[in-house]
Design a protein around this motif. Structure first.
Motif, PDB file in Angstrom:
ATOM      1  N   ASP A 128       0.758  -0.898   0.182  1.00 50.75           N
ATOM      2  CA  ASP A 128      -0.419  -0.002   0.105  1.00 50.75           C
ATOM      3  C   ASP A 128       0.624   1.174   0.147  1.00 50.75           C
ATOM      4  OD1 ASP A 128      -2.550  -1.404   0.575  1.00 50.75           O
ATOM      5  OD2 ASP A 128      -1.165  -2.300   1.931  1.00 50.75           O
ATOM      6  N   VAL A 129       1.947   1.390   0.708  1.00 47.43           N
ATOM      7  CA  VAL A 129       2.945   2.552   0.793  1.00 47.43           C
ATOM      8  C   VAL A 129       4.503   2.017   0.184  1.00 47.43           C
ATOM      9  CG1 VAL A 129       3.529   4.042   2.596  1.00 47.43           C
ATOM     10  CG2 VAL A 129       2.185   3.581   2.200  1.00 47.43           C
ATOM     11  N   VAL A 130       5.118   2.480   0.158  1.00 43.92           N
ATOM     12  CA  VAL A 130       6.374   2.876  -0.359  1.00 43.92           C
ATOM     13  C   VAL A 130       7.218   3.515   0.126  1.00 43.92           C
ATOM     14  CG1 VAL A 130       8.485   2.697  -2.238  1.00 43.92           C
ATOM     15  CG2 VAL A 130       6.154   1.793  -2.541  1.00 43.92           C
ATOM     16  N   VAL A 131       8.167   3.190   1.129  1.00 48.20           N
ATOM     17  CA  VAL A 131       9.469   4.269   1.991  1.00 48.20           C
ATOM     18  C   VAL A 131      11.171   3.796   1.817  1.00 48.20           C
ATOM     19  CG1 VAL A 131       7.548   4.484   3.688  1.00 48.20           C
ATOM     20  CG2 VAL A 131       9.039   2.331   3.928  1.00 48.20           C
ATOM     21  N   THR A 132      11.198   4.800   1.128  1.00 54.43           N
ATOM     22  CA  THR A 132      13.255   4.408   0.699  1.00 54.43           C
ATOM     23  C   THR A 132      14.292   4.091   2.061  1.00 54.43           C
ATOM     24  OG1 THR A 132      13.639   6.975   1.097  1.00 54.43           O
ATOM     25  CG2 THR A 132      13.015   5.879  -0.518  1.00 54.43           C
ATOM     26  N   ASP A 133      13.089   3.302   3.438  1.00 54.87           N
ATOM     27  CA  ASP A 133      14.206   3.296   4.806  1.00 54.87           C
ATOM     28  C   ASP A 133      13.054   2.966   5.446  1.00 54.87           C
ATOM     29  OD1 ASP A 133      14.585   4.852   7.503  1.00 54.87           O
ATOM     30  OD2 ASP A 133      16.885   4.692   5.922  1.00 54.87           O
ATOM     31  N   ILE A 134      13.578   1.904   6.756  1.00 52.35           N
ATOM     32  CA  ILE A 134      12.653   0.857   7.247  1.00 52.35           C
ATOM     33  C   ILE A 134      12.292   2.400   8.709  1.00 52.35           C
ATOM     34  CG2 ILE A 134      14.919   0.468   8.196  1.00 52.35           C
ATOM     35  CD1 ILE A 134      11.579  -1.354   8.497  1.00 52.35           C
ATOM     36  N   CYS A 135      13.833   3.216   9.066  1.00 54.52           N
ATOM     37  CA  CYS A 135      12.829   4.299   9.800  1.00 54.52           C
ATOM     38  C   CYS A 135      11.887   5.189   9.003  1.00 54.52           C
ATOM     39  CB  CYS A 135      13.800   4.925  10.319  1.00 54.52           C
ATOM     40  SG  CYS A 135      15.871   3.739  11.567  1.00 54.52           S
ATOM     41  N   GLN A 136      11.950   5.485   8.226  1.00 49.26           N
ATOM     42  CA  GLN A 136      10.373   5.875   7.546  1.00 49.26           C
ATOM     43  C   GLN A 136       8.736   5.322   7.456  1.00 49.26           C
ATOM     44  OE1 GLN A 136      11.414   7.117   2.983  1.00 49.26           O
ATOM     45  NE2 GLN A 136      12.846   8.433   4.139  1.00 49.26           N
ATOM     46  N   GLY A 137       9.337   4.083   7.835  1.00 50.79           N
ATOM     47  CA  GLY A 137       7.843   3.302   7.907  1.00 50.79           C
ATOM     48  C   GLY A 137       8.070   3.150   9.223  1.00 50.79           C
ATOM     49  N   LEU A 138       8.335   2.931   9.657  1.00 49.68           N
ATOM     50  CA  LEU A 138       7.846   2.802  11.437  1.00 49.68           C
ATOM     51  C   LEU A 138       7.730   4.201  11.690  1.00 49.68           C
ATOM     52  CD1 LEU A 138      11.069   0.722  12.610  1.00 49.68           C
ATOM     53  CD2 LEU A 138       8.776   0.067  12.231  1.00 49.68           C
ATOM     54  N   ASP A 139       8.228   5.204  11.108  1.00 48.95           N
ATOM     55  CA  ASP A 139       7.673   6.569  11.993  1.00 48.95           C
ATOM     56  C   ASP A 139       6.511   6.771  11.464  1.00 48.95           C
ATOM     57  OD1 ASP A 139       9.638   7.128  12.984  1.00 48.95           O
ATOM     58  OD2 ASP A 139      11.337   8.150  11.458  1.00 48.95           O
ATOM     59  N   LEU A 140       5.978   6.282   9.596  1.00 47.13           N
ATOM     60  CA  LEU A 140       4.604   6.694   9.544  1.00 47.13           C
ATOM     61  C   LEU A 140       3.247   5.570  10.825  1.00 47.13           C
ATOM     62  CD1 LEU A 140       4.819   5.291   6.293  1.00 47.13           C
ATOM     63  CD2 LEU A 140       4.298   7.072   6.742  1.00 47.13           C
ATOM     64  N   LEU A 141       3.945   4.736  11.405  1.00 47.77           N
ATOM     65  CA  LEU A 141       3.334   3.417  12.126  1.00 47.77           C
ATOM     66  C   LEU A 141       2.895   4.884  14.018  1.00 47.77           C
ATOM     67  CD1 LEU A 141       4.154   0.337  11.717  1.00 47.77           C
ATOM     68  CD2 LEU A 141       1.478   1.924  10.983  1.00 47.77           C
ATOM     69  N   LEU A 142       4.312   5.691  13.998  1.00 47.78           N
ATOM     70  CA  LEU A 142       4.407   6.320  15.085  1.00 47.78           C
ATOM     71  C   LEU A 142       3.846   7.909  15.064  1.00 47.78           C
ATOM     72  CD1 LEU A 142       7.987   5.278  15.631  1.00 47.78           C
ATOM     73  CD2 LEU A 142       6.559   5.178  17.285  1.00 47.78           C
ATOM     74  N   HIS A 143       4.205   8.118  13.703  1.00 49.17           N
ATOM     75  CA  HIS A 143       3.409   9.093  13.004  1.00 49.17           C
ATOM     76  C   HIS A 143       2.357   9.199  12.588  1.00 49.17           C
ATOM     77  CE1 HIS A 143       6.637  11.679  15.405  1.00 49.17           C
ATOM     78  NE2 HIS A 143       7.590  10.724  15.278  1.00 49.17           N
TER      79      HIS A 143
END
Length: 153
Positions: A128-143
């Motif tokens: 559903d979503v593409v990120v260039t870094d795992i931390c960006q992906g986790l930050d989507l869930l944190l924010h």
């Protein structure tokens, strides 16, 4: 969280692929441990690994997560069965490989990481979503407002 024009996401589980997603060459990437431990306050964290480098459990020892080593053989179907047992409608998945595509496609939310080891086309199409870094992906869930902005129609 409510996604305008798409409905509610009631997430309970986060399932991550280990190598290529949250680790490179068997070594956990910077920032992952801290973010996962923060997310563990809201979600049950599950790390799935074929443990190619034999480092998965050790690398995750300080993360509040369940580490599951897959059996030899076709990993994609094992990952799908795993999230089906948890309940796909309450699960967010993060991965990068072809063997992650079934769990990315069938989860309530699939996030693909196009990181240092790349991502398969099958995983990209399934997410559903593409990120260039795992931390960006986790930050989507944190924010969550970031995720809402990405997914709303």
């Amino acid at each position: 969280m409510k996604i305008p024009e798409r409905g509610m996401l009631q997430l309970q589980h986060l399932v991550l692929d280990f190598n290529g997603t949250m680790a490179k060459d068997g070594t956990l990437l910077p920032g992952v441990e801290e973010r996962l431990n923060t997310l563990a306050e809201k979600l049950a964290i599950h790390v799935l690994t074929a443990d190619t480098f034999g480092t998965g459990e050790k690398a995750c020892r300080n993360i509040k997560a369940f580490v599951h080593v897959l059996e030899r053989g076709e990993g994609g179907s094992q990952k799908l069965k795993f999230i089906e047992k948890l309940g796909t409608q309450h699960t967010v998945t993060i991965g990068n490989g072809t063997n992650d595509s079934l769990m990315l496609k069938n989860a309530a939310l699939g996030i693909v990481v196009l990181g240092p080891e790349g991502a398969s086309v099958q995983a990209l199409v399934a997410a559903d979503v593409v990120v260039t870094d795992i931390c960006q992906g986790l930050d989507l869930l944190l924010h969550p407002k970031r995720l809402i902005a990405t997914l709303r129609l």
